[in-house]
Design an enzyme around this catalytic site. Structure first.
Site, PDB file in Angstrom:
ATOM      1  N   ASP A 171      12.829  24.067 -62.010  1.00 44.62           N
ATOM      2  CA  ASP A 171      12.534  24.707 -63.290  1.00 44.62           C
ATOM      3  C   ASP A 171      13.410  25.954 -63.433  1.00 44.62           C
ATOM      4  O   ASP A 171      13.378  26.827 -62.585  1.00 44.62           O
ATOM      5  CB  ASP A 171      11.045  25.084 -63.302  1.00 44.62           C
ATOM      6  CG  ASP A 171      10.565  25.457 -64.685  1.00 44.62           C
ATOM      7  OD1 ASP A 171      11.400  25.875 -65.496  1.00 44.62           O
ATOM      8  OD2 ASP A 171       9.359  25.328 -64.938  1.00 44.62           O
ATOM      9  N   THR A 245      17.610  11.013 -58.435  1.00 47.42           N
ATOM     10  CA  THR A 245      16.410  11.553 -59.060  1.00 47.42           C
ATOM     11  C   THR A 245      16.370  11.224 -60.541  1.00 47.42           C
ATOM     12  O   THR A 245      17.395  10.971 -61.165  1.00 47.42           O
ATOM     13  CB  THR A 245      16.360  13.087 -58.920  1.00 47.42           C
ATOM     14  OG1 THR A 245      17.446  13.633 -59.668  1.00 47.42           O
ATOM     15  CG2 THR A 245      16.478  13.516 -57.484  1.00 47.42           C
ATOM     16  N   GLU A 246      15.176  11.229 -61.078  1.00 46.84           N
ATOM     17  CA  GLU A 246      14.989  10.943 -62.503  1.00 46.84           C
ATOM     18  C   GLU A 246      15.736  11.968 -63.339  1.00 46.84           C
ATOM     19  O   GLU A 246      16.365  11.643 -64.331  1.00 46.84           O
ATOM     20  CB  GLU A 246      13.500  10.960 -62.856  1.00 46.84           C
ATOM     21  CG  GLU A 246      12.748   9.717 -62.412  1.00 46.84           C
ATOM     22  CD  GLU A 246      12.565   9.624 -60.911  1.00 46.84           C
ATOM     23  OE1 GLU A 246      12.769  10.637 -60.219  1.00 46.84           O
ATOM     24  OE2 GLU A 246      12.225   8.540 -60.421  1.00 46.84           O
ATOM     25  N   GLU A 247      15.641  13.232 -62.912  1.00 44.72           N
ATOM     26  CA  GLU A 247      16.332  14.286 -63.659  1.00 44.72           C
ATOM     27  C   GLU A 247      17.836  14.048 -63.642  1.00 44.72           C
ATOM     28  O   GLU A 247      18.503  14.181 -64.658  1.00 44.72           O
ATOM     29  CB  GLU A 247      16.031  15.662 -63.040  1.00 44.72           C
ATOM     30  CG  GLU A 247      14.699  16.261 -63.432  1.00 44.72           C
ATOM     31  CD  GLU A 247      14.610  16.589 -64.918  1.00 44.72           C
ATOM     32  OE1 GLU A 247      15.630  16.999 -65.482  1.00 44.72           O
ATOM     33  OE2 GLU A 247      13.522  16.422 -65.487  1.00 44.72           O
TER      34      GLU A 247
END
Lengths: 276, 446
Positions: A171, A245-247
């Protein structure tokens, strides 16, 4: 949009399980209900969590008090002395974990995630993968834990227990007032240095340049870490952090940029206690 | 052995110092507003009422053989026979002697400063202010390393910084370490090679000094916040810590090993009802108090096994505060002055195991300048520990009007609400959320 080999295997395995599942469902209508593939949107929640709020976390008083068998039942019943040596801090939907499972089959990897629903999703996902690959005995070495890594790492891991630690697409907390919540800060780096063994590696990646620079600067400024220049071909983890990763895949889809860094935990300078 | 975290945490940042600053008694309207925000103004939550100003900080110098303490904004010295005013500064919250006792350093939390006072020719005169440094910290406590060149300040938000003692008068400080929750106590090991910090998250962290980035170990074992810890002067490898979980733990702090854990809860008491406060170890005897009780609990370290054996408990005429000084064989303990007649300071002679009030009679009979605003003494709450429990209960009650100007403490109720949602509404919600993602947006535009 170059997907690495590992990523493709991951996607393959997922789609395989999909078809398996359909077959099974068709075949066994009246047998015990098969576990459905977890559907991500059902688990999707907002991307941010406040690490400073006190939610209810299950965490041990100290590492010796934690029963890891509920995470790695099968592996630990065979090798009870085995410990977690890879941690993915903020594992999100678990893309990296799934990649790590086959890249490091003899290591235990743990994903740490603060968001409840995401943890549920990853739990379901790992459970499903384990079931579908039962005969190959795969995915027994990965698990996920709902915890606040900023607070409870020393409660979970012994000093120098980890060989690898990942901070993938954390984040960004753009607001200056929230910089204290960023996963990398001088104070927290001391704790990461505590749980990583000397020679162990810390990986981080971000699609936000500002955050990458922040993380890089802080790692660089910490006396217990030194930078390691690694190309994607040097280390099997680099393609994973870039694309597993999804990100990471989301960034690929929109042709975004990614910046990564790797730092090695080094021996503490011999304490030159000037005060003595 | 995993436990669920009780909601007892959520802490101190909620104390809004802004309100304290503006404290202005005659403005009633303001007060009403304040009461909404200021947790300390809620009478039901304040376990202490002060009828007169208590001793807010106390130190003893064995070199000069004087006790220095503050009442109100004034710092007094007591040379064991007479009492002298030596300095004045607003909102004093800690005082320490430099190692050679050539100066004292006071810190003031409210105005975020620390001040160095040089010893005068005649020790009974006023001390000479040599430097006042403004920091950006809400200072909780201070410790001095051996080098006499720096002071180490602990901030309310969990940071520990070092400041130079030789100026300039406006410094940013060097960050030494940080906890992700409030620090409750900071102390040097007797060898000054380690800095120990305890926090609200049940940990005691042992960092190397001056290489504070290198954590030596953690002492893990408490199940609620650590209130404070003290060293055993005759066995430097041992600390004794108190906590909100009702236990007192004896540690080998270098290895993080619990040597003994004493449970002071009575049968049937909940964990968060007993807060143990170790006061001092004199002659291998541990003296401790329990918050809210007017008793001094005494335990003797068994020479062979290091185990604690209970000695008779001593009744005190008032509730002790959490800090004290040891003068020879005597323990000087400030009290919570809930009544006009409460003695400010208790003297307990460990040699005779009895109170020796004659020793501090001069202090207790001295008429101190009256302090108008006892409200301002609520900052003592920062030193006592009930806040860690009571604040939480309060937060639950009015979580709605929370978070207007609260930087540290925004709650994230949305996450929890979502969890509670029923199965049926899930589908709808999921689709909605999907539109907000990259792929969702693409689908929608198609």
């Amino acid at each position: 949009m170059s997907e690495s080999s590992t990523t493709t295997t991951t996607t393959n395995s997922v789609s395989n399980t999909n078809s398996n599942n359909n077959n099974k469902r068709a075949n066994s209508a009246n047998t015990t209900e098969k576990k459905k593939k977890p559907i991500k949107p059902y688990h999707r929640i907002k991307a941010h969590a406040n690490p400073q709020s006190d939610s209810n976390f299950d965490y041990p008083v100290s590492p010796s008090c934690y029963d890891w068998s509920k995470h790695y039942n099968k592996t630990l019943s065979e090798q009870p002395e085995k410990r977690v040596t890879i941690a993915d801090v903020g594992c999100g939907y678990g893309g990296l974990l799934v990649g790590l499972a086959s890249t490091f089959p003899d290591r235990l990897a743990l994903g740490l995630e603060i968001r409840d629903k995401v943890v549920q999703y990853v739990e379901d996902r790992i459970e499903k993968l384990r079931k579908d690959n039962e005969e190959k005995n795969q995915y027994q070495n990965i698990s996920v834990l709902k915890t606040n890594a900023m607070k409870y790492l020393p409660n979970l891991f012994y000093k120098g227990q980890l060989e690898k630690i990942f901070f993938l697409f954390p984040d960004p907390h753009f607001k200056k007032a929230n910089h204290k919540r960023r996963i990398i800060s001088p104070a927290l780096l001391a704790e990461y240095a505590y749980v990583i063994k000397v020679g162990g590696l810390a990986y981080f990646i971000s699609d936000v340049e500002e955050l990458y620079l922040w993380m890089h600067e802080h790692f660089k400024g910490h006396p217990l870490f030194e930078e390691v220049k690694l190309e994607p071909t040097d280390d099997p983890c680099i393609p994973l952090i870039l694309n597993a990763t999804e990100e990471g895949r989301k960034v690929n889809r929109i042709d975004g940029k990614k910046w990564y860094g790797v730092f090695r935990r080094i021996e503490a300078p011999t304490s030159n206690n000037t005060s003595q | 052995m995993a436990r669920t975290k009780q909601t007892v945490r959520k802490l101190a940042p909620a104390m809004k110092p802004k309100n304290n600053n503006k404290e202005n008694n005659d403005n009633k309207e303001n007060n009403v507003k304040k009461e909404k925000n200021n947790h300390y103004n809620d009478q039901t939550l304040i376990p202490y009422n002060f009828a007169k100003a208590p001793i807010s900080t106390i130190q003893y110098s064995s070199v000069l053989n004087i006790v220095v303490f503050s009442v109100g904004d004034i710092l007094y010295s007591f040379n064991l026979s007479s009492l002298n005013e030596i300095a004045q500064n607003e909102s004093l919250n800690s005082v320490s002697f430099t190692h050679d006792s050539s100066a004292i350093i006071t810190t003031a939390s409210k105005v975020k400063t620390f001040t160095i006072w040089k010893k005068p020719q005649n020790i009974n005169d006023k001390w000479i202010q040599s430097l006042q440094v403004s920091t950006k910290l809400k200072i909780l406590s201070s410790v001095l390393p051996k080098d006499n060149k720096t002071i180490i300040l602990t901030d309310k938000t969990g940071d520990v910084l070092s400041y130079k003692l030789d100026g300039p008068d406006n410094q940013d400080g060097t960050e030494l370490l940080g906890h992700f929750s409030a620090i409750t106590d900071t102390q040097f090991s007797p060898c000054y090679n380690y800095l120990l910090t305890s926090d609200r998250d049940e940990k005691i962290r042992v960092s190397n000094y001056p290489n504070t980035f290198d954590i030596n170990n953690f002492c893990l074992g408490h199940t609620l916040f650590v209130s404070k810890f003290i060293f055993n002067p005759s066995k430097p490898e041992i600390i004794v810590s108190g906590s909100g979980d009702g236990t007192v733990k004896v540690w080998n702090w270098k290895s993080g090993e619990v040597l003994q854990s004493l449970d002071l809860k009575q049968a049937g008491q909940a964990v968060d009802e007993v807060i143990t406060l170790p006061l001092a170890i004199v002659n291998n005897t541990l003296y401790l108090s329990i918050e809210g009780k007017s008793s001094l609990y005494c335990y003797k370290f068994n020479g062979e096994t290091n185990n604690l054996e209970q000695l008779p408990t001593v009744d005190l005429p008032a509730q002790p505060l959490s800090y004290c000084v040891v003068v020879g064989s005597r323990l000087l303990v400030p009290t919570i002055t809930s009544e006009e007649s409460t003695p400010l300071l208790l003297a307990f002679d460990t040699a005779t195991n009895s109170l020796d009030q004659a020793f501090v009679e001069k202090i207790n009979t001295h008429s101190f300048a009256p302090v108008n605003n006892l409200q301002s003494f609520k900052f003592l709450m920062k030193i006592q520990y009930k806040k860690y429990l009571t604040l939480n209960k309060r937060e639950k009650a009015d979580s709605k009007d929370d978070g207007e100007d609260d930087e540290e403490q925004e709650d994230e109720p949305e996450v929890q609400e979502e969890v509670k949602e029923d199965e049926d509404s899930k589908d709808e919600k999921a689709i909605k959320l999907r539109k907000m993602t990259v792929e969702g947006a693409k689908e929608q535009t198609k």
